[in-house]
Motif scaffolding. Structure first.
Motif, PDB file in Angstrom:
ATOM      1  N   PHE A 109       0.805  -1.160  -0.061  1.00 57.82           N
ATOM      2  CA  PHE A 109      -0.188  -0.088   0.086  1.00 57.82           C
ATOM      3  C   PHE A 109       1.077   1.581   0.089  1.00 57.82           C
ATOM      4  O   PHE A 109       0.449   2.268  -0.400  1.00 57.82           O
ATOM      5  CB  PHE A 109      -0.925  -0.178   1.299  1.00 57.82           C
ATOM      6  N   LEU A 110       1.877   1.681   0.682  1.00 58.35           N
ATOM      7  CA  LEU A 110       2.872   2.520   0.816  1.00 58.35           C
ATOM      8  C   LEU A 110       3.485   2.235  -0.141  1.00 58.35           C
ATOM      9  O   LEU A 110       3.744   3.874  -0.763  1.00 58.35           O
ATOM     10  CB  LEU A 110       4.217   2.598   2.282  1.00 58.35           C
ATOM     11  N   CYS A 111       4.143   1.188  -0.910  1.00 58.27           N
ATOM     12  CA  CYS A 111       4.642   1.260  -2.368  1.00 58.27           C
ATOM     13  C   CYS A 111       3.846   2.213  -3.565  1.00 58.27           C
ATOM     14  O   CYS A 111       4.565   2.889  -3.970  1.00 58.27           O
ATOM     15  CB  CYS A 111       5.279   0.029  -2.786  1.00 58.27           C
ATOM     16  N   THR A 112       2.485   1.555  -3.269  1.00 59.18           N
ATOM     17  CA  THR A 112       1.775   2.096  -4.407  1.00 59.18           C
ATOM     18  C   THR A 112       1.574   3.332  -4.037  1.00 59.18           C
ATOM     19  O   THR A 112       1.524   4.364  -4.897  1.00 59.18           O
ATOM     20  CB  THR A 112      -0.067   1.284  -4.525  1.00 59.18           C
ATOM     21  N   VAL A 113       1.320   3.760  -3.030  1.00 59.44           N
ATOM     22  CA  VAL A 113       0.877   4.894  -2.863  1.00 59.44           C
ATOM     23  C   VAL A 113       1.929   6.102  -3.482  1.00 59.44           C
ATOM     24  O   VAL A 113       1.942   7.108  -4.280  1.00 59.44           O
ATOM     25  CB  VAL A 113       0.616   5.848  -1.401  1.00 59.44           C
ATOM     26  N   ILE A 114       3.568   5.892  -2.993  1.00 57.04           N
ATOM     27  CA  ILE A 114       4.603   6.758  -3.671  1.00 57.04           C
ATOM     28  C   ILE A 114       4.811   6.640  -4.712  1.00 57.04           C
ATOM     29  O   ILE A 114       5.662   6.840  -5.418  1.00 57.04           O
ATOM     30  CB  ILE A 114       5.917   5.924  -2.544  1.00 57.04           C
ATOM     31  N   ALA A 165       1.137  12.784 -14.528  1.00 54.37           N
ATOM     32  CA  ALA A 165       0.261  12.888 -14.583  1.00 54.37           C
ATOM     33  C   ALA A 165      -0.779  12.970 -13.400  1.00 54.37           C
ATOM     34  O   ALA A 165      -1.799  14.370 -13.081  1.00 54.37           O
ATOM     35  CB  ALA A 165      -1.073  11.685 -15.751  1.00 54.37           C
ATOM     36  N   VAL A 166      -0.501  12.707 -12.208  1.00 59.01           N
ATOM     37  CA  VAL A 166      -1.152  12.534 -10.953  1.00 59.01           C
ATOM     38  C   VAL A 166      -0.249  13.458 -10.399  1.00 59.01           C
ATOM     39  O   VAL A 166      -0.864  14.766  -9.967  1.00 59.01           O
ATOM     40  CB  VAL A 166      -0.776  11.610 -10.380  1.00 59.01           C
ATOM     41  N   ARG A 167       0.620  14.566 -10.575  1.00 64.10           N
ATOM     42  CA  ARG A 167       1.648  15.502 -10.388  1.00 64.10           C
ATOM     43  C   ARG A 167       0.944  16.740 -10.782  1.00 64.10           C
ATOM     44  O   ARG A 167       0.249  17.318 -10.057  1.00 64.10           O
ATOM     45  CB  ARG A 167       2.436  15.028 -10.096  1.00 64.10           C
ATOM     46  N   PHE A 168       0.788  16.534 -12.274  1.00 67.97           N
ATOM     47  CA  PHE A 168      -0.279  17.056 -12.514  1.00 67.97           C
ATOM     48  C   PHE A 168      -2.259  17.380 -12.017  1.00 67.97           C
ATOM     49  O   PHE A 168      -2.109  18.764 -11.472  1.00 67.97           O
ATOM     50  CB  PHE A 168      -0.556  17.373 -13.993  1.00 67.97           C
TER      51      PHE A 168
END
Length: 103
Positions: free
Chosen positions: A63-68, A75-78
């Motif tokens: 879960f932590l690896c997926t979030v990071i 695209a998510v940063r944008f």
């Protein structure tokens, strides 16, 4: 707050996000997308075995690896920046409308 959100602005945000996602796949050869998909699969395996200790450890680790990994996609940063900018503009617009004249 976003009830007056224009659909043309939303459409442009979506188009730019898709272009950035395609650019990331083309230029970085999916170096962040492939591990994200792998992390999601392993996260699912951990969720299916959540009643066991190793399932809980597997779930929370991936879960932590997926979030990071998701936060490292262009695209998510944008989208995060676009939502923050829209929030600031909406907040500024609401504050300027709610000003009352001094009597």
């Amino acid at each position: 707050m976003f009830r007056r959100f224009r659909t043309d602005a939303f459409n442009w945000i979506m188009i730019i996000g898709v272009i950035l996602l395609i650019a990331e796949i083309i230029f970085s050869f999916g170096s962040t997308i492939i591990p994200t998909l792998l992390f999601i699969v392993l996260l699912f395996i951990g969720w299916k075995n959540f009643h066991k200790l190793w399932g809980k450890i597997l779930f929370w680790f991936f879960f932590l690896c997926t979030v990071i990994s998701v936060l490292n996609i262009w695209a998510v940063r944008f989208f995060i920046v676009a939502v923050l900018v829209l929030f600031v503009f909406e907040l500024k617009f609401n504050l300027s409308d709610s000003k009352t004249p001094d009597v």
